[in-house]
Write an enzyme that holds these catalytic residues in place. Structure first.
Site, PDB file in Angstrom:
ATOM      1  N   ASP A  51     -12.364  48.637   3.282  1.00 16.21           N
ATOM      2  CA  ASP A  51     -11.877  48.096   4.477  1.00 16.21           C
ATOM      3  C   ASP A  51     -11.836  49.082   5.308  1.00 16.21           C
ATOM      4  O   ASP A  51     -11.726  50.329   5.146  1.00 16.21           O
ATOM      5  CB  ASP A  51     -10.327  47.599   4.460  1.00 16.21           C
ATOM      6  CG  ASP A  51     -10.018  46.781   5.764  1.00 16.21           C
ATOM      7  OD1 ASP A  51     -10.830  46.415   6.403  1.00 16.21           O
ATOM      8  OD2 ASP A  51      -8.685  47.147   5.843  1.00 16.21           O
ATOM      9  N   GLU A  53      -9.798  49.527   8.901  1.00 20.78           N
ATOM     10  CA  GLU A  53      -8.460  49.903   9.530  1.00 20.78           C
ATOM     11  C   GLU A  53      -7.391  49.994   8.565  1.00 20.78           C
ATOM     12  O   GLU A  53      -7.280  49.000   7.343  1.00 20.78           O
ATOM     13  CB  GLU A  53      -8.162  48.473  10.567  1.00 20.78           C
ATOM     14  CG  GLU A  53      -8.980  48.270  11.772  1.00 20.78           C
ATOM     15  CD  GLU A  53      -8.652  47.337  12.684  1.00 20.78           C
ATOM     16  OE1 GLU A  53      -7.709  47.299  13.122  1.00 20.78           O
ATOM     17  OE2 GLU A  53      -9.447  46.290  12.771  1.00 20.78           O
TER      18      GLU A  53
END
Length: 244
Positions: A51, A53
């Site tokens: 991922d 963020e």
């Protein structure tokens, strides 16, 4: 000469009648003392997916909330499991406050990346293939990729109206992170994944190996099958084990 011919024929006949196990024993004797060739194992190629963020850069929408002072924009995928519900709420807030895409891009100019993220990305890319799977948008994230060394990023796209306001978004698919992991595995890759939010859970489930990374306790508790890490070095160690 006739006798010699008979002996030769008989000798050949005797060899041809030897049992397979006898021939194996004989071959073993011949090879005795010689080093055996190394055993070859065919490992599937690997990819590490992660991922964006909260794992490599700060949360984009928290940064926008801080810049605008709008508390309603502080909700993230850590708080709301339904992504469309979350995103539709964000767009309604932006429309209400007449915030344009260009305004947000200006706010993100000083976002930066997390400490140690660039070194981590470079380390991973030396060890295996690396792809960032994110539910952010190209219009937000692409300028930030330079700070990470321009790794491969798969994310969504925004749409804007004539006034430059965000009026919609185009998702790759409803569960794009998990879909991509399934597709990569279907093409023969072994996948390790790391994420921090509800929208990463299916990606982690589909992967061959997975870790939570800097995920809040509320999410880790819902998916306790995945070890939770907070430091890049610990994640490096886990990746090294996966690659053995």
């Amino acid at each position: 000469e006739g006798v010699k011919r008979v002996l030769i024929i008989r000798s050949k006949s005797r060899v041809s009648r030897r049992k397979p196990e006898d021939r194996a024993i004989s071959l073993k004797k011949q090879l005795s003392g010689r080093p055996l060739p190394a055993k070859r194992t065919q490992m599937r190629p690997t990819i590490f997916v992660m991922d964006l963020e909260g794992c490599l850069i700060p949360e984009i929408w928290l940064h926008i909330a801080d810049k605008t002072g709008i508390a309603d924009l502080r909700k993230t995928t850590r708080d709301v499991a339904d992504y469309r519900e979350l995103m539709n709420g964000r767009l309604a807030v932006l429309d209400r406050h007449k915030i344009k895409l260009s305004d947000i891009q200006a706010m993100l100019a000083d976002l930066g990346i997390l400490e140690g993220a660039r070194d981590f990305v470079e380390w991973v890319r030396e060890k295996t293939e690396f792809i960032i799977l994110s539910d952010t948008y190209v219009e937000f994230a692409k300028p930030l990729m330079k700070g990470l060394g321009n790794p491969t990023l798969f994310c969504h796209r925004l749409t804007t109206n004539a006034a430059g306001q965000i009026d919609g978004y185009a998702l790759r698919s409803e569960d794009s992170k998990a879909d991509i992991v399934r597709a990569l595995k279907g093409n023969g890759f072994r996948i390790m994944a790391a994420g921090d939010s509800f929208n990463d859970s299916n990606m982690l489930i589909q992967a061959d190996n997975a870790r939570w990374f800097r995920a809040p306790a509320s999410i880790v508790e819902k998916f306790p099958q995945f070890p939770a890490l907070t430091e890049y070095q610990d994640l490096k160690n886990a990746i090294s084990q996966f690659l053995l």
